[in-house]
Scaffold this motif. Structure first.
Motif, PDB file in Angstrom:
ATOM      1  N   LEU A  17      89.311 -29.995  37.394  1.00 47.79           N
ATOM      2  CA  LEU A  17      89.324 -29.007  36.320  1.00 47.79           C
ATOM      3  C   LEU A  17      90.734 -28.473  36.093  1.00 47.79           C
ATOM      4  O   LEU A  17      91.155 -28.268  34.946  1.00 47.79           O
TER       5      LEU A  17
ATOM      6  N   ALA B 129      82.629 -25.226  35.317  1.00 47.02           N
ATOM      7  CA  ALA B 129      81.528 -25.849  36.028  1.00 47.02           C
ATOM      8  C   ALA B 129      80.389 -26.051  35.026  1.00 47.02           C
ATOM      9  O   ALA B 129      80.339 -25.372  33.986  1.00 47.02           O
TER      10      ALA B 129
ATOM     11  N   ALA C  97      88.095 -25.020  31.048  1.00 46.24           N
ATOM     12  CA  ALA C  97      87.525 -25.923  32.046  1.00 46.24           C
ATOM     13  C   ALA C  97      86.440 -25.167  32.791  1.00 46.24           C
ATOM     14  O   ALA C  97      86.681 -24.049  33.275  1.00 46.24           O
TER      15      ALA C  97
ATOM     16  N   ALA D 281      92.618 -31.045  34.191  1.00 42.43           N
ATOM     17  CA  ALA D 281      92.191 -31.066  32.792  1.00 42.43           C
ATOM     18  C   ALA D 281      92.930 -30.005  31.977  1.00 42.43           C
ATOM     19  O   ALA D 281      93.361 -30.263  30.842  1.00 42.43           O
TER      20      ALA D 281
ATOM     21  N   ASP E 264      87.330 -29.258  25.764  1.00 47.49           N
ATOM     22  CA  ASP E 264      87.017 -28.550  26.999  1.00 47.49           C
ATOM     23  C   ASP E 264      86.596 -29.568  28.045  1.00 47.49           C
ATOM     24  O   ASP E 264      86.087 -30.647  27.712  1.00 47.49           O
ATOM     25  N   ALA E 265      86.784 -29.210  29.307  1.00 47.17           N
ATOM     26  CA  ALA E 265      86.400 -30.089  30.420  1.00 47.17           C
ATOM     27  C   ALA E 265      85.274 -29.429  31.202  1.00 47.17           C
ATOM     28  O   ALA E 265      85.289 -28.212  31.429  1.00 47.17           O
ATOM     29  N   VAL E 266      84.307 -30.252  31.625  1.00 50.39           N
ATOM     30  CA  VAL E 266      83.167 -29.789  32.400  1.00 50.39           C
ATOM     31  C   VAL E 266      83.098 -30.652  33.646  1.00 50.39           C
ATOM     32  O   VAL E 266      83.043 -31.887  33.556  1.00 50.39           O
ATOM     33  N   GLY E 267      83.109 -30.024  34.823  1.00 42.10           N
ATOM     34  CA  GLY E 267      83.078 -30.806  36.050  1.00 42.10           C
ATOM     35  C   GLY E 267      82.805 -29.938  37.255  1.00 42.10           C
ATOM     36  O   GLY E 267      82.716 -28.707  37.154  1.00 42.10           O
TER      37      GLY E 267
ATOM     38  N   THR F 188      85.562 -35.160  35.644  1.00 46.41           N
ATOM     39  CA  THR F 188      87.016 -35.024  35.743  1.00 46.41           C
ATOM     40  C   THR F 188      87.604 -36.013  36.748  1.00 46.41           C
ATOM     41  O   THR F 188      88.571 -35.712  37.454  1.00 46.41           O
TER      42      THR F 188
END
Length: 350
Positions: A215, A228, A226, A218, A206-209, A187
């Motif tokens: 997040l 982890a 969003a 995002a 979807d966002a992964v961070g 991100t």
């Protein structure tokens, strides 16, 4: 929209303010000679320059370009930039606002002739190796490597075109489409630009961070969820964009893919991906595409900013004068608690 006032284009001084990396962990403001354009080149008055993780690697001495001998100290960084033409040629007039392609290709080698200009055998890269960077009041560029900025695109957005072109190229090469379920791993600036574009092109993203602020951004940019890394479901996504540049993230990205899925790798990890089993690609029918740069996507990306598909403003944490360049790098070292991008404003140094 912010457009910096066009400075007086003449006369051009003999020296200019610049930011120079002199050795590992030593970056200082400097006075340097104004470069003289060669045949076919334009002289550009820099407006804004973005700093990114690659610039931080140059400062730390860990960049690939330093390790393999393509770059050396001292150097002027800066490959994300926008500015104004001072002297040009038939295609560009004084006062034209432009961005420049980071990768300057020869046009003659085998890779260039087959349309893979990002793999040019004589490649130079602005602010990385072979060409002075844009962290200075002036730089020279081949006119063939310049792209005119539409009036509707502000300077802050134009300064983010360089990272955005790789996102545009990646989603094009990965054939991102409406039926896709997309995950973006990372991100930072590139990951968040990928979320913005995938939110328009795919059925869901979807966002992964690991950064809570990233997040949150995002979700603001259209991510459905969003997470982890540990919270994202395995084998759920038809397309994953790896934008973090962390070696463990490559292995995690493969785990997120459904069988038959596609992985677009934008992040540049400099270490082995521990636990990667090559046979997994074959047995699960996975496709992996490495995306070096979107050298042919500058006009398209400017249009995405002009039309509002991509939004630069929420990505920008600060706009600082060049004298604060060392503190800007300190901020990059410490990480962030909000927007990822720091810009240096060279438009107001005279």
């Amino acid at each position: 929209m912010t457009v910096h006032p066009v400075p007086a284009l003449t006369p051009v001084p003999r020296t200019m303010a610049a930011l120079r990396i002199e050795a590992p962990d030593r970056v200082v403001p400097a006075r340097l000679p104004v470069p003289v354009p060669g045949p076919g080149e334009a002289l550009i008055r820099t407006a804004l320059v973005g700093l990114c993780g690659t610039d931080l690697e140059l400062l730390r001495g860990t960049a690939t370009y330093l390790r393999d001998g393509r770059a050396g100290y001292p150097l002027v960084p800066g490959h994300e930039w926008t500015g104004t033409v001072v002297t040009g040629g038939p295609e560009f007039a004084p006062g034209d606002r432009v961005v420049g392609r980071t990768m300057v290709h020869c046009g003659l080698c085998r890779s260039c002739r087959r349309g893979r200009r990002e793999l040019c055998e004589r490649l130079t890269e602005v602010g990385l190796y072979g060409r002075q960077g844009a962290a200075a009041e002036y730089l020279t560029m081949p006119q063939t490597a310049l792209v005119r900025v539409p009036d509707e695109v502000g300077d802050r957005a134009a300064a983010l075109v360089e990272p955005a072109v790789t996102v545009v190229g990646a989603l094009e090469r990965a054939n991102c489409r409406l039926e896709d379920r997309v995950a973006v791993v990372g991100t930072g600036t590139i990951g968040l630009l990928a979320v913005q574009l995938a939110a328009r092109l795919a059925g869901s993203v979807d966002a992964v961070g690991i950064d809570p602020a990233g997040l949150a951004l995002a979700l603001r940019f259209g991510a459905r969820r969003a997470f982890a890394p540990a919270g994202a479901a395995d084998r759920e996504y038809s397309l994953v964009v790896e934008a973090s540049g962390a070696a463990p993230a490559f292995r995690r990205a493969l785990g997120l893919l459904a069988d038959g899925g596609r992985l677009a790798v934008i992040g540049v990890a400099g270490e082995p991906a521990e636990g990667f089993v090559p046979g997994e690609l074959a047995l699960r029918g996975l496709s992996v595409t490495g995306v070096r740069h979107g050298v042919d996507h500058y006009d398209q990306t400017l249009e995405l900013f002009r039309s509002g598909v991509l939004d630069a403003e929420p990505l920008i944490a600060a706009e600082l004068p060049p004298a604060e360049g060392p503190s800007a790098f300190d901020r990059l070292r410490r990480g962030r608690a909000g927007a990822p991008k720091i810009l240096l404003d060279f438009g107001g140094t005279r």
